[in-house]
Write an enzyme that holds these catalytic residues in place. Sequence first.
Site, PDB file in Angstrom:
ATOM      1  N   GLY A 140       0.791  -1.221   0.000  1.00 32.95           N
ATOM      2  CA  GLY A 140       0.000   0.000   0.000  1.00 32.95           C
ATOM      3  C   GLY A 140       0.823   1.270   0.000  1.00 32.95           C
ATOM      4  O   GLY A 140       1.796   1.411  -0.743  1.00 32.95           O
ATOM      5  N   ILE A 141       0.437   2.203   0.840  1.00 38.01           N
ATOM      6  CA  ILE A 141       1.107   3.498   0.898  1.00 38.01           C
ATOM      7  C   ILE A 141       2.564   3.339   1.317  1.00 38.01           C
ATOM      8  O   ILE A 141       3.446   4.009   0.785  1.00 38.01           O
ATOM      9  CB  ILE A 141       0.353   4.454   1.847  1.00 38.01           C
ATOM     10  CG1 ILE A 141      -1.005   4.824   1.245  1.00 38.01           C
ATOM     11  CG2 ILE A 141       1.170   5.708   2.117  1.00 38.01           C
ATOM     12  CD1 ILE A 141      -1.894   5.652   2.151  1.00 38.01           C
ATOM     13  N   VAL A 186       6.750  -2.505  15.476  1.00 42.47           N
ATOM     14  CA  VAL A 186       7.149  -1.174  15.948  1.00 42.47           C
ATOM     15  C   VAL A 186       6.665  -0.869  17.353  1.00 42.47           C
ATOM     16  O   VAL A 186       7.100   0.114  17.968  1.00 42.47           O
ATOM     17  CB  VAL A 186       6.675  -0.059  14.982  1.00 42.47           C
ATOM     18  CG1 VAL A 186       7.355  -0.187  13.635  1.00 42.47           C
ATOM     19  CG2 VAL A 186       5.153  -0.050  14.854  1.00 42.47           C
ATOM     20  N   ASN A 212       5.050   5.274   8.962  1.00 46.70           N
ATOM     21  CA  ASN A 212       3.869   4.963   8.183  1.00 46.70           C
ATOM     22  C   ASN A 212       3.030   3.838   8.792  1.00 46.70           C
ATOM     23  O   ASN A 212       1.833   3.749   8.540  1.00 46.70           O
ATOM     24  CB  ASN A 212       4.276   4.568   6.765  1.00 46.70           C
ATOM     25  CG  ASN A 212       3.141   3.952   5.980  1.00 46.70           C
ATOM     26  OD1 ASN A 212       2.204   4.626   5.575  1.00 46.70           O
ATOM     27  ND2 ASN A 212       3.199   2.627   5.787  1.00 46.70           N
ATOM     28  N   GLY A 250       0.566   1.628  10.596  1.00 45.98           N
ATOM     29  CA  GLY A 250      -0.684   1.991  11.251  1.00 45.98           C
ATOM     30  C   GLY A 250      -1.740   0.932  11.029  1.00 45.98           C
ATOM     31  O   GLY A 250      -1.660   0.141  10.082  1.00 45.98           O
ATOM     32  N   ALA A 272     -19.751   3.331  21.235  1.00 48.56           N
ATOM     33  CA  ALA A 272     -20.656   2.600  22.134  1.00 48.56           C
ATOM     34  C   ALA A 272     -20.373   1.101  22.123  1.00 48.56           C
ATOM     35  O   ALA A 272     -20.700   0.393  23.091  1.00 48.56           O
ATOM     36  CB  ALA A 272     -22.108   2.857  21.736  1.00 48.56           C
ATOM     37  N   TYR A 299      -9.071   5.564  15.950  1.00 47.25           N
ATOM     38  CA  TYR A 299      -8.167   5.930  14.860  1.00 47.25           C
ATOM     39  C   TYR A 299      -7.980   7.441  14.782  1.00 47.25           C
ATOM     40  O   TYR A 299      -6.852   7.944  14.662  1.00 47.25           O
ATOM     41  CB  TYR A 299      -8.734   5.393  13.549  1.00 47.25           C
ATOM     42  CG  TYR A 299      -7.865   5.632  12.339  1.00 47.25           C
ATOM     43  CD1 TYR A 299      -6.721   4.864  12.119  1.00 47.25           C
ATOM     44  CD2 TYR A 299      -8.202   6.603  11.401  1.00 47.25           C
ATOM     45  CE1 TYR A 299      -5.932   5.070  10.996  1.00 47.25           C
ATOM     46  CE2 TYR A 299      -7.416   6.818  10.271  1.00 47.25           C
ATOM     47  CZ  TYR A 299      -6.285   6.040  10.077  1.00 47.25           C
ATOM     48  OH  TYR A 299      -5.501   6.254   8.965  1.00 47.25           O
TER      49      TYR A 299
END
Length: 445
Positions: free
Chosen positions: A217-218, A261, A287, A289, A297, A350
């Site tokens: 990905g990124i 990490v 990066n 995450g 709730a 997040y």
Amino acid sequence: MTNQYQKLVNTGPAREVAKRLGLPRPAELRRFSPGEPLVPGPVLVLGSGASADPVAEQLLAWGLDVYRHQPQGRRLGAVVVAYDDVAHPGDLADVALELGPAVRQLAPSGRVITLSRPARVRDEPAVAAARRGIEGLLRSLARELRGGATGNGILLTDGVGADAPSAVAALRFLLSGRSAYVDGQFLTVGTDAGKAPEDWDRPLAEKVAVVTGAARGIGAAIARVLSRDGARIVAVDVPAAGGALSSVANEVRGTALQLDVTRADAGHLILEHALERHGGLDIVVHNAGITRDKLLANMDEARWKSVLAVNIESQLRMNEAFLDAGRDGLRIVSLASTSGIAGNRGQTNYAASKAGVMGMVEASASDFAELGGGINAVAPGFIETEMTAKVPVATRAVARLLMPSLMQGGLPVDVAEAIAFLASDAAAGINGETLRVCGQSLIGR
């Protein structure tokens, strides 16, 4: 990821049908390719601010055609507006009314860039009003632009001129295809620090860069772009992603480090690996995450704590280790998110972690500056990744078309380009900032 709708409405007979029916037609954005022209046409410099002449001279030094008055019959690659002399809201009018006709001549994927001063609490009310007025003007104009064109601004703090290294670097970044999905944003240049690279196409030559979460990905896109720009890469990810991580590391001719990490000693292990295998450490991109979405709730302790542990607490510990090691000139770029700015349903954990990243960056800037380095963040918006590809097709299509300016999601490479810019020595005068890469899809600052 491929946007079939975009391809359909921009090619062949379907293009004319879409035009007649008034359907949205997202433009193909101009992205960076080494050797390609910096802008797709001449540059018009407007305004009488102190930045006007230095900017014009810099543009000429880059081999661009530069005009101080609108050329007749020519499509403009960019318009740069020197607004750094405004002292009253009334000062905005003349240049704004000159800018209007110039925008009509803007080529597809053209650029509008303002240079101005940030408003300060100690400013006279009229001065502060004028300076903040530029922000509203630019952001609104960016929403009016079409054909993949974007509008962004450079804020020069007191004592910083348009010829400061980071102001020049910011100008080049915003003019180029590297900023394809950066729209309606302002970059603040706080000091005269920084130096121009010998080769603008390889601004990270000989740097050693660590990228966490690099297996896909990124993260993988960041590793590729930093490598393309000359950096030697240490690709970091969890052991479970070892196969994909090795593929990325081999592709960029770097080294792979399998590491969680969240380990207490992650920073020390990264530093040790970089020094032993590459002889130094110049850049760290945080990066890595995760998401564990749930309405608050229904949120359980494990979901909440795991997201905070990976997304922000790990970065805090690693940064402490790098600072304790006294790594001179180290530049950090952290991944935030527009969710941390505007919030997002079902992402309280997040959003808290990503807002925390931005707070950490602001508070850590002086510590890294003392060692000749810096720390910044990049906040992506809707980026087309493997994760977003799992969203239902209709939902993705509607999300793209609701983007007010560019009418499409960004690509991982767009995030990577912004990170590469902020990681460069040329951007050393930019510190403690968060740059949104969101196609102006977010309401809010």
